[in-house]
Design an enzyme around this catalytic site. Structure first.
Site, PDB file in Angstrom:
ATOM      1  N   HIS A 132       0.832  -1.204   0.000  1.00  0.00           N
ATOM      2  CA  HIS A 132       0.000   0.000   0.000  1.00  0.00           C
ATOM      3  C   HIS A 132       0.869   1.257   0.000  1.00  0.00           C
ATOM      4  CE1 HIS A 132      -3.329   2.715   1.084  1.00  0.00           C
ATOM      5  NE2 HIS A 132      -2.424   3.283   1.861  1.00  0.00           N
ATOM      6  N   GLU A 133       1.891   1.293   0.841  1.00  0.00           N
ATOM      7  CA  GLU A 133       2.765   2.468   0.910  1.00  0.00           C
ATOM      8  C   GLU A 133       3.510   2.686  -0.406  1.00  0.00           C
ATOM      9  OE1 GLU A 133       2.856   4.725   3.269  1.00  0.00           O
ATOM     10  OE2 GLU A 133       1.297   3.615   4.323  1.00  0.00           O
ATOM     11  N   HIS A 136       1.478   4.613  -2.874  1.00  0.00           N
ATOM     12  CA  HIS A 136       1.525   6.075  -2.762  1.00  0.00           C
ATOM     13  C   HIS A 136       2.746   6.644  -3.500  1.00  0.00           C
ATOM     14  CE1 HIS A 136      -1.897   6.749  -0.248  1.00  0.00           C
ATOM     15  NE2 HIS A 136      -1.452   6.011   0.750  1.00  0.00           N
ATOM     16  N   GLU A 191      -6.070   6.986  -1.305  1.00  0.00           N
ATOM     17  CA  GLU A 191      -5.945   5.724  -0.572  1.00  0.00           C
ATOM     18  C   GLU A 191      -6.459   4.563  -1.420  1.00  0.00           C
ATOM     19  OE1 GLU A 191      -4.160   5.470   1.831  1.00  0.00           O
ATOM     20  OE2 GLU A 191      -4.340   7.109   3.247  1.00  0.00           O
TER      21      GLU A 191
END
Length: 265
Positions: A132-133, A136, A191
């Site tokens: 997930h990070e 970004h 997100e």
């Protein structure tokens, strides 16, 4: 933790109360007042890269990075073996030995995982968070957030670059930028984009994307049982209903792709 780091943390005691969970993460001498409107400034990609590198180097120098032979480092290296780049951005990983439950990624692909987060996550769950990070980073959310922090924080008074060389930042400015990197909050749209990129990234690299779902479920359970939000939950989830919706959406993706769920250990 080294005494120098503790002293630096004490110097940062005026940081906003909204960040109580950052108990051991050293945000240095960051004492900047309120955010002001940014003055017009032009930053090239090269200047941005220089500021990012300076900030990451400062964080690594002012926080307890686990050495190569530390079990935390060994575990993270094993888990991230083969994860070398995301959309052309090279990745690198380090562990900060701190009590906060958190992780973050920088525009240059530097991913920093806190030891306390590793303590409560299975391997798949930890990879879910890392995926997930990285999302970004690949979607340039981290870059946009860092640029905003520069223009409204460290460079808010018009400090700019001369002759294409980035202006030198003070410890106070670097501390403020570091705080911004660690605690960047993204929109629900961002997100969602990071969830989707992380899912595909994990799947393409032979990792189980169910880990992302299971990490979200664990955070939700922690919030329900304790009635408190660790920093990562507070930063990553804007509301409880949104957490539930994200779990449902990513679960449906895994099921649609026929990926088997491995129970957390």
């Amino acid at each position: 933790m080294k005494s120098s780091v503790i002293k630096a943390f004490v110097a940062a005691a005026t940081i906003a109360v909204a960040m109580p969970a950052m108990a051991q993460f050293n945000v240095g001498k960051a004492i900047g007042a309120g955010v002001k409107a940014a003055k017009a400034a032009t930053l090239t990609d090269e200047q941005m890269a220089a500021y990012v590198k300076e900030s990451v180097d400062w964080m690594d120098a002012n926080n307890p990075v686990t050495p190569d032979d530390d079990p935390y480092t060994i575990r993270l290296k094993k888990l991230t073996d083969g994860l070398t780049e995301a959309d052309g951005i090279p990745l690198n990983f380090k562990v900060y030995r701190v009590i906060d439950v958190n992780a973050f990624a920088c525009p240059d692909g530097s991913v920093r995982v806190f030891s306390s987060l590793m303590d409560i996550m299975s391997d798949d769950e930890l990879l879910g968070i890392i995926g997930h990070e990285i999302g970004h980073v690949a979607k340039r959310h981290s870059k946009k957030a860092f640029r905003t922090e520069l223009l409204t924080g460290a460079l808010k008074d018009g400090v700019s670059a001369a002759g294409g060389v980035a202006a030198k930042l003070s410890d106070s400015q670097l501390g403020q930028l570091s705080q911004g990197l660690v605690n960047s909050k993204f929109s629900q749209k961002q997100e969602k984009e990071a969830d989707d990129y992380g899912y595909e990234f994990l799947k393409e690299n032979g990792k189980n994307p169910w880990g992302m779902v299971q990490a979200f479920e664990k955070f939700q359970k922690m919030e329900d049982e304790a009635g408190a939000k660790p920093t990562y939950i507070d930063r990553m989830f804007s509301s409880h209903p949104e957490t539930v919706a994200r779990i449902k959406r990513m679960t449906e993706r895994c099921q649609k792709d026929g990926i088997a769920r491995q129970e957390s250990k």
